[in-house]
Design a protein around this motif. Structure first.
Motif, mmCIF file in Angstrom:
data_model
loop_
_atom_site.group_PDB
_atom_site.id
_atom_site.type_symbol
_atom_site.label_atom_id
_atom_site.label_comp_id
_atom_site.label_asym_id
_atom_site.label_seq_id
_atom_site.Cartn_x
_atom_site.Cartn_y
_atom_site.Cartn_z
ATOM 1 N N ILE A 93 0.871 -1.180 0.000
ATOM 2 C CA ILE A 93 0.000 0.000 0.000
ATOM 3 C C ILE A 93 0.904 1.224 0.000
ATOM 4 C CG2 ILE A 93 -1.777 1.234 1.287
ATOM 5 C CD1 ILE A 93 -2.263 -1.520 2.761
ATOM 6 N N VAL A 94 0.664 2.149 -0.892
ATOM 7 C CA VAL A 94 1.460 3.377 -0.939
ATOM 8 C C VAL A 94 0.556 4.549 -0.551
ATOM 9 C CG1 VAL A 94 2.913 4.889 -2.339
ATOM 10 C CG2 VAL A 94 2.927 2.405 -2.748
ATOM 11 N N THR A 95 0.900 5.234 0.525
ATOM 12 C CA THR A 95 0.083 6.351 1.005
ATOM 13 C C THR A 95 0.442 7.633 0.264
ATOM 14 O OG1 THR A 95 1.639 7.052 2.744
ATOM 15 C CG2 THR A 95 0.097 5.266 3.279
ATOM 16 N N GLY A 96 -0.362 8.669 0.499
ATOM 17 C CA GLY A 96 -0.082 9.962 -0.111
ATOM 18 C C GLY A 96 1.223 10.563 0.349
ATOM 19 N N GLN A 97 1.711 10.134 1.512
ATOM 20 C CA GLN A 97 2.991 10.623 2.023
ATOM 21 C C GLN A 97 4.172 9.766 1.569
ATOM 22 O OE1 GLN A 97 0.236 10.118 4.160
ATOM 23 N NE2 GLN A 97 -0.265 12.284 3.776
ATOM 24 N N GLY A 98 3.874 8.758 0.736
ATOM 25 C CA GLY A 98 4.939 7.912 0.209
ATOM 26 C C GLY A 98 5.299 6.727 1.101
ATOM 27 N N ASP A 99 4.554 6.505 2.183
ATOM 28 C CA ASP A 99 4.809 5.338 3.034
ATOM 29 C C ASP A 99 4.403 4.061 2.295
ATOM 30 O OD1 ASP A 99 5.623 6.853 5.318
ATOM 31 O OD2 ASP A 99 3.516 7.342 5.680
ATOM 32 N N THR A 126 -5.006 -4.200 3.866
ATOM 33 C CA THR A 126 -3.831 -5.045 4.080
ATOM 34 C C THR A 126 -3.307 -5.601 2.761
ATOM 35 O OG1 THR A 126 -5.198 -7.011 4.434
ATOM 36 C CG2 THR A 126 -4.580 -5.753 6.402
ATOM 37 N N ARG A 127 -2.074 -6.060 2.801
ATOM 38 C CA ARG A 127 -1.456 -6.777 1.693
ATOM 39 C C ARG A 127 -0.734 -7.998 2.255
ATOM 40 N NH1 ARG A 127 -4.037 -3.459 -0.518
ATOM 41 N NH2 ARG A 127 -3.474 -2.049 -2.221
ATOM 42 N N SER A 128 -0.910 -9.151 1.627
ATOM 43 C CA SER A 128 -0.130 -10.322 2.023
ATOM 44 C C SER A 128 1.348 -10.066 1.731
ATOM 45 C CB SER A 128 -0.606 -11.560 1.257
ATOM 46 O OG SER A 128 -1.927 -11.892 1.622
#
Length: 270
Positions: A93-99, A126-128
């Motif tokens: 998962i890539v957040t808007g803050q780049g996490d 979530t991601r496996s």
């Protein structure tokens, strides 16, 4: 004459003692139940997760490589183990803050002046991923994790006026049901691809006979903290309430045990 005058008293004493013991058993049991309820309430208010902490700390720690070294003839651990490893995920998962994350949990709640938090949003994404070390990897699905994730939470608190327009429908429903709300808070917990994890898991074999990880009863317990830090976090933000609640629970067990012993002694024929 002297012997006859004592006979009624001798017959009444056993009955008197029996009534006294019955009353004592009742009071001990009642006191134990009251302390049991009080202790459980204090532990809840402390924010502690004693069961999660006990299970995580009590498990044997193993590396991923140790599990992969098990041959087809080797017995698997009978109890859940605490597996140590790092995260490898091809599509995080890539957040808007780049996490770059493998788990993103967010809970938004509101409350009125009298307290009583009410949830208006619950996000679970979530991601496996592979839990790995230098000797290999094992697949893990964080969607099967117990809650809460044992990570440092990001907590925002403020006024409901600071919430964006996407929450207006949920706010309107809460106001209609319980009246005006004033405060809001958002609690976010995340697992990042750079985290080193401790995972409480059962060790099983898949259809091909290969070692695999399965969730224990209640789900995987997943921590991105070292064990000592995880225990402090699971101890809750109010350690005095936890201590008082634990004391009340211990006292309740003692009272209930005493009541049970007296009851058994009374039922045993002399």
């Amino acid at each position: 004459m002297g012997d006859n005058s004592h006979e009624p008293r001798q017959r009444r004493l056993p009955q008197t003692y029996r009534v006294m013991i019955d009353l004592l058993v009742v009071w001990l049991a009642l006191g134990g139940l009251i302390l049991l309820g009080l202790g459980a309430a204090l532990v809840r208010r402390s924010g502690a997760r004693p069961t999660m902490g006990r299970r995580l700390a009590g498990a044997r720690e193993v590396r991923v490589g140790e599990l992969l070294d098990l041959s087809a003839s080797d017995p698997l651990p009978r109890r859940a183990v605490r597996v140590v490893g790092r995260i490898r995920c091809a599509e995080p998962i890539v957040t808007g803050q780049g996490d770059r994350l493998v788990a993103f949990h967010r809970d938004v709640e509101v409350a009125g002046a009298a307290g009583g938090w009410r949830g208006i949003e619950r996000v679970r994404e979530t991601r496996s991923f592979e839990l790995w070390d230098h000797d290999g990897s094992l697949l893990l699905d964080p969607a099967l994790a117990a809650e809460p994730l044992v990570v440092l939470p990001h907590v925002w608190t403020g006024s409901v006026d600071q919430l964006d327009d996407s929450y207006q429908g949920a706010l309107a429903r809460v106001v209609a049901e319980q009246g005006r709300v004033e405060r809001a808070r958002a609690t976010t917990r995340m697992l990042s691809v750079i985290d080193r994890l401790l995972v409480l898991a059962r060790v099983t074999r898949d259809a091909a006979g290969e070692v695999a990880l399965a969730p224990p009863r209640g789900g995987f317990i997943v921590s991105s903290l070292e064990l000592d830090d995880a225990m402090r976090l699971l101890g809750g933000p109010r350690p005095r309430l936890l201590l008082a609640g634990s004391g009340a629970l211990i006292a309740s067990i003692a009272l209930l045990a005493a009541a049970a012993i007296l009851l058994v002694l009374e039922l045993v024929p002399s």
